[in-house]
Design a protein around this motif. Structure first.
Motif, mmCIF file in Angstrom:
data_model
loop_
_atom_site.group_PDB
_atom_site.id
_atom_site.type_symbol
_atom_site.label_atom_id
_atom_site.label_comp_id
_atom_site.label_asym_id
_atom_site.label_seq_id
_atom_site.Cartn_x
_atom_site.Cartn_y
_atom_site.Cartn_z
ATOM 1 N N LEU A 1 72.531 38.674 84.501
ATOM 2 C CA LEU A 1 72.793 37.310 84.056
ATOM 3 C C LEU A 1 71.604 36.441 84.416
ATOM 4 O O LEU A 1 71.200 36.391 85.580
ATOM 5 C CB LEU A 1 74.052 36.764 84.748
ATOM 6 C CG LEU A 1 74.312 35.258 84.620
ATOM 7 C CD1 LEU A 1 74.632 34.878 83.177
ATOM 8 C CD2 LEU A 1 75.435 34.820 85.564
ATOM 9 N N THR A 2 71.018 35.772 83.437
ATOM 10 C CA THR A 2 69.995 34.761 83.708
ATOM 11 C C THR A 2 70.635 33.390 83.584
ATOM 12 O O THR A 2 71.472 33.170 82.709
ATOM 13 C CB THR A 2 68.805 34.863 82.744
ATOM 14 O OG1 THR A 2 69.253 34.589 81.408
ATOM 15 C CG2 THR A 2 68.185 36.253 82.792
ATOM 16 N N VAL A 3 70.255 32.471 84.448
ATOM 17 C CA VAL A 3 70.817 31.120 84.417
ATOM 18 C C VAL A 3 69.687 30.105 84.351
ATOM 19 O O VAL A 3 68.566 30.365 84.780
ATOM 20 C CB VAL A 3 71.712 30.853 85.649
ATOM 21 C CG1 VAL A 3 72.812 31.894 85.754
ATOM 22 C CG2 VAL A 3 70.894 30.821 86.924
ATOM 23 N N GLY A 4 69.990 28.935 83.782
ATOM 24 C CA GLY A 4 68.997 27.870 83.705
ATOM 25 C C GLY A 4 67.720 28.300 83.030
ATOM 26 O O GLY A 4 66.625 27.918 83.458
ATOM 27 N N ASP A 5 67.842 29.048 81.933
ATOM 28 C CA ASP A 5 66.675 29.729 81.358
ATOM 29 C C ASP A 5 65.914 28.911 80.324
ATOM 30 O O ASP A 5 65.288 29.475 79.438
ATOM 31 C CB ASP A 5 67.114 31.080 80.760
ATOM 32 C CG ASP A 5 65.926 31.954 80.385
ATOM 33 O OD1 ASP A 5 64.806 31.636 80.832
ATOM 34 O OD2 ASP A 5 66.104 32.930 79.645
ATOM 35 N N GLY A 6 65.962 27.592 80.402
ATOM 36 C CA GLY A 6 65.129 26.770 79.516
ATOM 37 C C GLY A 6 65.266 27.161 78.068
ATOM 38 O O GLY A 6 66.334 27.061 77.467
ATOM 39 N N ASP A 7 64.169 27.637 77.477
ATOM 40 C CA ASP A 7 64.187 28.031 76.063
ATOM 41 C C ASP A 7 64.620 29.476 75.866
ATOM 42 O O ASP A 7 64.478 30.011 74.766
ATOM 43 C CB ASP A 7 62.807 27.802 75.441
ATOM 44 C CG ASP A 7 61.749 28.724 76.040
ATOM 45 O OD1 ASP A 7 62.003 29.318 77.108
ATOM 46 O OD2 ASP A 7 60.661 28.828 75.450
ATOM 47 N N MET A 8 65.113 30.134 76.925
ATOM 48 C CA MET A 8 65.607 31.516 76.890
ATOM 49 C C MET A 8 64.475 32.545 76.865
ATOM 50 O O MET A 8 64.707 33.725 76.615
ATOM 51 C CB MET A 8 66.552 31.761 75.700
ATOM 52 C CG MET A 8 67.677 30.755 75.556
ATOM 53 S SD MET A 8 68.752 30.679 77.016
ATOM 54 C CE MET A 8 69.471 32.316 77.003
#
Length: 244
Positions: free
Chosen positions: A58-65
């Motif tokens: 899980l990635t979080v807070g990933d801006g533009d992904m």
């Protein structure tokens, strides 16, 4: 820049650092602490492996992904990837010029994308099963009016504390939390204090050099994000730098 990994431990300690840190790459590919990172056998195509053996990330807070996309391109079917952002779908595309294309490619590669996910309240989001890895690269509140150095540190100290507590609640047995910081943020945001309080052991901490321009053979570099202003910022001025 520095990259750190945390995992729950029954005995809160000040943390230990292996002589040869495993790093995110080795962790995602199954390397234990002390092993040298192993690169994927092939960049494209990535061999398909059983669903049960895929690492849940899980990635979080990933801006533009783009961080999620880099993981999807590098590891493919090795990961069961869920990329998340606090922004709504509409806000994300309005803020980052390349977000729509990145989200589309993530879907094509089998990754899931979730919007409106608060990194400090992950348990409140519908994210499915527990996670082997929770990744937060360069946390930032994105507030353009947060100009005071002291207030900046205080607000981000709270952000990191709540994130670590929330991420811990999602971890599968043996899971890891990955946090990428820069400058003096580890100290000024009291990361070690949070870990002791939450019973998280620091199992890896390292300085990470910037990668060379261009991509590894067969793995294209995600498009450079175009910033169009932070939350609450109508102009194109980036928010206060996250230098701690």
């Amino acid at each position: 820049r520095a990259s750190n990994l945390w995992q729950p431990t029954p005995r809160p300690t000040q943390g230990t650092l292996p002589k040869q840190p495993c790093g995110l790459l080795a962790a995602l590919l199954g390397g234990a602490a002390g092993e040298r990172p192993r690169a994927p056998e092939s960049a494209d195509p990535v061999p398909r492996i059983a669903m049960a053996n895929r690492r849940r990330v899980l990635t979080v807070g990933d801006g533009d992904m783009s961080c999620s996309l880099a993981l999807a391109r590098a590891f493919g079917d090795r990961l069961h990837l869920l990329g998340s952002t606090l922004c709504s779908h509409v806000e994300l595309e309005r803020t980052y010029a390349g977000a729509a294309a990145i989200s589309a490619e993530l879907s094509e590669r089998g990754a899931r994308v979730a919007h409106g996910v608060d990194a400090t309240a992950l348990e409140a989001a519908t994210l499915g099963s527990s996670q082997d890895h929770v990744v937060f690269c360069h946390p930032h509140l994105g507030l353009s009016d947060l100009l005071s150095v002291e207030e900046h540190a205080r607000r981000h100290t709270a952000l990191i504390g709540h994130f670590l507590a929330s991420a811990k609640s999602l971890l599968a047995p043996g899971g890891l939390i990955h946090l990428t910081l820069c400058g003096n943020q580890r100290a000024s945001w009291r990361v070690d204090d949070h870990c002791r309080r939450l019973g998280l052991e620091i199992v890896d901490g390292r300085h990470v050099a910037a990668p060379p321009l261009g991509g590894r053979a067969g793995v294209p570099v995600p498009p450079k994000p175009e910033w169009r202003g932070g939350r609450g910022a109508p102009d194109a001025t980036p928010p206060h730098p996250a230098g701690g």
